[in-house]
Design an enzyme around this catalytic site. Structure first.
Site, mmCIF file in Angstrom:
data_model
loop_
_atom_site.group_PDB
_atom_site.id
_atom_site.type_symbol
_atom_site.label_atom_id
_atom_site.label_comp_id
_atom_site.label_asym_id
_atom_site.label_seq_id
_atom_site.Cartn_x
_atom_site.Cartn_y
_atom_site.Cartn_z
ATOM 1 N N ASP A 1 0.855 -1.255 0.079
ATOM 2 C CA ASP A 1 0.098 0.021 -0.101
ATOM 3 C C ASP A 1 0.944 0.983 0.103
ATOM 4 O OD1 ASP A 1 -2.280 1.483 0.465
ATOM 5 O OD2 ASP A 1 -1.851 1.592 2.544
ATOM 6 N N ASP B 1 -1.092 -0.410 5.994
ATOM 7 C CA ASP B 1 -1.204 -0.041 7.538
ATOM 8 C C ASP B 1 -2.684 -0.154 7.686
ATOM 9 O OD1 ASP B 1 -2.734 1.925 5.467
ATOM 10 O OD2 ASP B 1 -1.792 3.690 6.723
ATOM 11 N N ASP C 1 -7.465 -0.550 3.880
ATOM 12 C CA ASP C 1 -7.026 -1.929 3.278
ATOM 13 C C ASP C 1 -7.045 -3.350 3.928
ATOM 14 O OD1 ASP C 1 -4.761 -1.474 5.021
ATOM 15 O OD2 ASP C 1 -3.454 -0.749 3.338
HETATM 16 P P1 ADP Z 1 -3.524 4.605 -0.099
HETATM 17 O O1 ADP Z 1 -3.965 3.585 -0.896
HETATM 18 O O2 ADP Z 1 -2.513 5.528 -0.663
HETATM 19 O O3 ADP Z 1 -3.263 4.235 1.229
HETATM 20 P P2 ADP Z 1 -6.221 5.669 0.537
HETATM 21 O O4 ADP Z 1 -7.030 4.548 -0.175
HETATM 22 O O5 ADP Z 1 -6.401 5.644 1.966
HETATM 23 O O6 ADP Z 1 -4.685 5.680 -0.180
HETATM 24 O O7 ADP Z 1 -6.924 7.100 -0.012
HETATM 25 C C1 ADP Z 1 -6.921 7.291 -1.366
HETATM 26 C C2 ADP Z 1 -7.239 8.456 -1.603
HETATM 27 O O8 ADP Z 1 -8.679 8.881 -0.990
HETATM 28 C C3 ADP Z 1 -6.554 9.716 -0.967
HETATM 29 O O9 ADP Z 1 -5.291 10.124 -1.512
HETATM 30 C C4 ADP Z 1 -7.399 11.023 -0.766
HETATM 31 O O10 ADP Z 1 -7.470 11.681 -1.863
HETATM 32 C C5 ADP Z 1 -8.615 10.419 -0.527
HETATM 33 N N1 ADP Z 1 -9.009 10.448 0.943
HETATM 34 C C6 ADP Z 1 -8.934 9.168 1.714
HETATM 35 N N2 ADP Z 1 -9.275 9.481 3.013
HETATM 36 C C7 ADP Z 1 -9.528 10.931 2.929
HETATM 37 C C8 ADP Z 1 -9.921 11.540 4.097
HETATM 38 N N3 ADP Z 1 -10.207 11.249 5.338
HETATM 39 N N4 ADP Z 1 -9.953 13.036 3.689
HETATM 40 C C9 ADP Z 1 -9.611 13.433 2.448
HETATM 41 N N5 ADP Z 1 -9.418 12.506 1.672
HETATM 42 C C10 ADP Z 1 -9.192 11.103 2.040
HETATM 43 MG MG MG Z 2 -3.314 3.453 2.979
#
Ligand code: ADP
Ligand code: MG
Length: 615
Positions: free
Chosen positions: A314, A507, A511
């Site tokens: 991730d 983390d 996921d």
């Molecule tokens: P990653 O796969 O890199 O861990 P996430 O799946 O957790 O990322 O989140 C993907 C995208 O969704 C973030 O880059 C952001 O644009 C948006 N996002 C997720 N959670 C939030 C939040 N709490 N506030 C604002 N944007 C969010």
């Molecule tokens: Mg993440």
């Protein structure tokens, strides 16, 4: 263990005495042998009898018992004693070995706190940690162990987190920092607001993990149980044939000669070395890993880790720090402070690293009464009602979904677009750094013959691709929602070879489902969400991806040792079995072969405990 040692010494003295001094009446010697036999063998005979009543007839205790009683029967008194005596010495060795590998795990057990100093109306009381509630204030004095997870409300100090992470550098904490139970306060008094009850706190979760680790057995361990299940009756049957058939067929031999052969055949047949050393090697692997802050939830995962072909990471919080700095604020129709405030309020209840970072940038008290409604859309953003207005904070997808007219920017970094009552009011650009050991980890994994290293992220294409390029990843998939990550992992699972395994490292924020469907789910324990630590098979306490390299090395070493032991024990066993069936080996040889193989296998297994941190 002490009791066993005393018994062995006592029996050994009697045995040696009777071997050296020959009495005129040979029965005095024999009685001494019998006494010595009873001292060391009684326990085994009782175990054998008890297992017969439980329906487990053919175990090693049974083998030892019939072989030795038979030896008495044919007048071989010293041999009978020696079999039991050396068997017990082998057992002693095994106890010692288990003790030693348990020690590194029990160093972890030491993290269990005995009490908490709770503050109530200005008084301090010592109470049991499980009676403390969320929101209570506790005091941790220098030298004391932090009993529950919480947030520092007063004081600054250094914490020794070695027991949790294997990390020897102390960690500095100050007001508002989160602090994990199990670490030791080094310098000065800390006042802590408890955020998790004892059962949910880091210490008790780790203890649960470790206690349950040995219940998940690997294929190699199951192999032993199955092996013993078929092997023992076959051996007993062959021994019976050996004792009866040849003396009937061959004229010049006696029954006692063949009974002797059959009995020594039984003694050697005991698969002790295998039974002991293989679980011990895995146990050692788990113990060695825990020494450097890697918690492995079962020996089966060691076996699987050694076969890893594909590693999927991730991004946020796993390969990157998950600590975002605000780079740019673009406000339309409201001022910048106002925009940041709205975002911070909307993000208040989220656990996402983005939210923590925004709140830190805002750095003012949040009046929670203003937050009327709150909904988090995993992988997209947040919809909340702040005061009287509905606020949408999130990525492009979310804006499109809500049909909000917004101006797209192509800046590199994570962008949070904001709308109030569906009217676009600007964005903030935040950016994250890759972890310092991430690049090196990828390089080492490639050197370690990992066939594919993939990154999945919910973040934008340009951000994901720039991280992937910086780190030298093989593949990157961006703009994935949680179910998109699941679908990608499912298709990657089809790309590996039949024996190969896929590990997912995350983390746990957005996921946890992927952690669960992968062959091996690896979670970041420090930053990671509770659900991730539950769903994961392996937890990295330091949040460093480089620990994966250590874990894979360790698992390969463990598997090598397990294989060496299996091959070594079985081949020596077969050789001596053939020799004793042919009458070329005495019962003495049989005893030494068995004990010797066990001890060598144990020493070999203990090598796993010797782990070094790759840095
Ligand atoms: P990653 O796969 O890199 O861990 P996430 O799946 O957790 O990322 O989140 C993907 C995208 O969704 C973030 O880059 C952001 O644009 C948006 N996002 C997720 N959670 C939030 C939040 N709490 N506030 C604002 N944007 C969010
Ligand atoms: Mg993440």
């Amino acid at each position: 263990m002490k009791k066993k040692l005393i018994k062995i010494i006592l029996a050994l003295i009697l045995f040696a005495f009777s071997m050296v001094i020959k009495f005129e009446n040979v029965w005095i010697n024999n009685i001494l042998f019998v006494i010595s036999y009873i001292i060391v063998g009684f326990e085994i005979i009782i175990k054998a009898l008890r297992n017969i009543f439980r329906g487990k007839v053919f175990d090693e205790n049974f083998l030892m018992t019939i072989a030795t009683i038979g030896a008495f029967g044919i007048g071989e008194f010293p041999e009978a004693v020696a079999v039991m005596l050396f068997y017990q010495i082998g057992e002693l060795f095994q106890d010692y070995a288990i003790d030693k590998s348990r020690k590194s795990i029990s160093d972890l057990m030491d993290i269990k706190p005995d009490y908490a100093n709770i503050e109530k109306n200005g008084n301090i009381q010592k109470v049991s940690p499980d009676s403390v509630k969320i929101g209570d204030t506790i005091i941790v004095k220098p030298g004391e162990r932090v009993p529950l997870d919480g947030v520092v409300i007063e004081g600054t100090s250094n914490l020794d987190t070695k027991a949790l992470t294997g990390e020897s550098l102390p960690r500095n904490v100050k007001k508002d920092d989160e602090i994990l139970s199990g670490s030791i306060n080094l310098n000065s008094i800390l006042k802590i607001k408890v955020t998790k009850e004892y059962n949910e706190s880091t210490v008790s979760r780790i203890l649960d993990l470790v206690e349950n680790a040995s219940s998940k057995k690997s294929k190699s361990e199951n192999f032993i149980t199955k092996f013993a299940h078929y092997y023992t009756p076959i051996v007993v049957f062959i021994a019976l044939i050996l004792a009866v058939i040849p003396p009937i067929i061959i004229k010049e031999t006696t029954f006692s000669q063949w009974i002797y052969r059959a009995l020594s055949f039984l003694v050697v047949s005991c698969p002790c070395a295998l039974v002991i050393s293989i679980p011990l090697s895995f146990f050692g692997g788990i113990g060695g890993a825990s020494k450097i802050g890697i918690l492995i939830k079962g020996s089966n995962y060691i076996e699987q880790l050694a076969k890893t072909e594909i590693i999927v990471f991730d991004k946020t919080g796993t390969l990157t720090e998950g600590v975002f700095d605000v780079q740019k604020i673009e406000a339309i129709g409201i001022n910048k402070e106002e925009l940041l405030k709205i975002i911070a309020y909307a993000e208040n209840y989220s656990n996402h690293p983005i939210s923590q970072s925004v709140k830190r940038a805002y750095n003012k008290k949040i009046d929670e009464k203003q937050i009327k409604k709150y909904e988090e859309l995993a992988g997209r953003g947040i919809i909340a009602t702040i005061g009287e207005h509905e606020v949408v904070v999130g990525n492009e997808e979310l804006m499109k979904e809500r049909k909000i007219k917004f101006e797209k920017t192509n800046l590199i970094g994570t962008i949070l677009y904001v709308a109030i009552e569906n009217k676009y009011v600007g964005y903030i650009l935040i950016s994250d750094k890759t972890k310092s050991d991430a690049q090196d980890t990828i390089k080492k994994l490639k050197k370690n013959n990992i066939k594919q290293i993939v990154m999945l992220t919910g973040d934008k294409k340009n951000v994901g691709e720039s991280v992937a390029k910086e780190l030298g990843l093989d593949k990157v998939y961006t703009e994935l929602l949680p179910d998109g990550k699941v679908a990608k992992v499912e298709s990657l699972l089809k790309e590996k070879s039949q024996e190969g395994k896929l590990a997912f490292v995350g983390d746990g924020i957005n996921d946890a489902p992927v952690l669960a469907i992968s062959d091996i789910g690896i979670a970041m324990g420090g930053l990671g969400a509770d659900s991730a630590i539950e769903a994961a098979d392996i937890v990295l306490m330091t949040d460093e991806p480089s620990k994966i390299v250590n874990a894979i090395d360790l698992s390969k070493k463990t598997m090598r040792i397990v294989k060496q032991n299996i091959v070594f024990a079985i081949s020596i066993k077969i050789i001596i079995l053939i020799l004793s069936a042919l009458g070329l080996s005495t019962m003495w040889w049989a005893v030494f072969a068995d004990v010797g193989v066990s001890i060598l296998a144990i020493i070999n297994a203990l090598r796993v405990l010797n782990v070094k941190q790759a840095r």
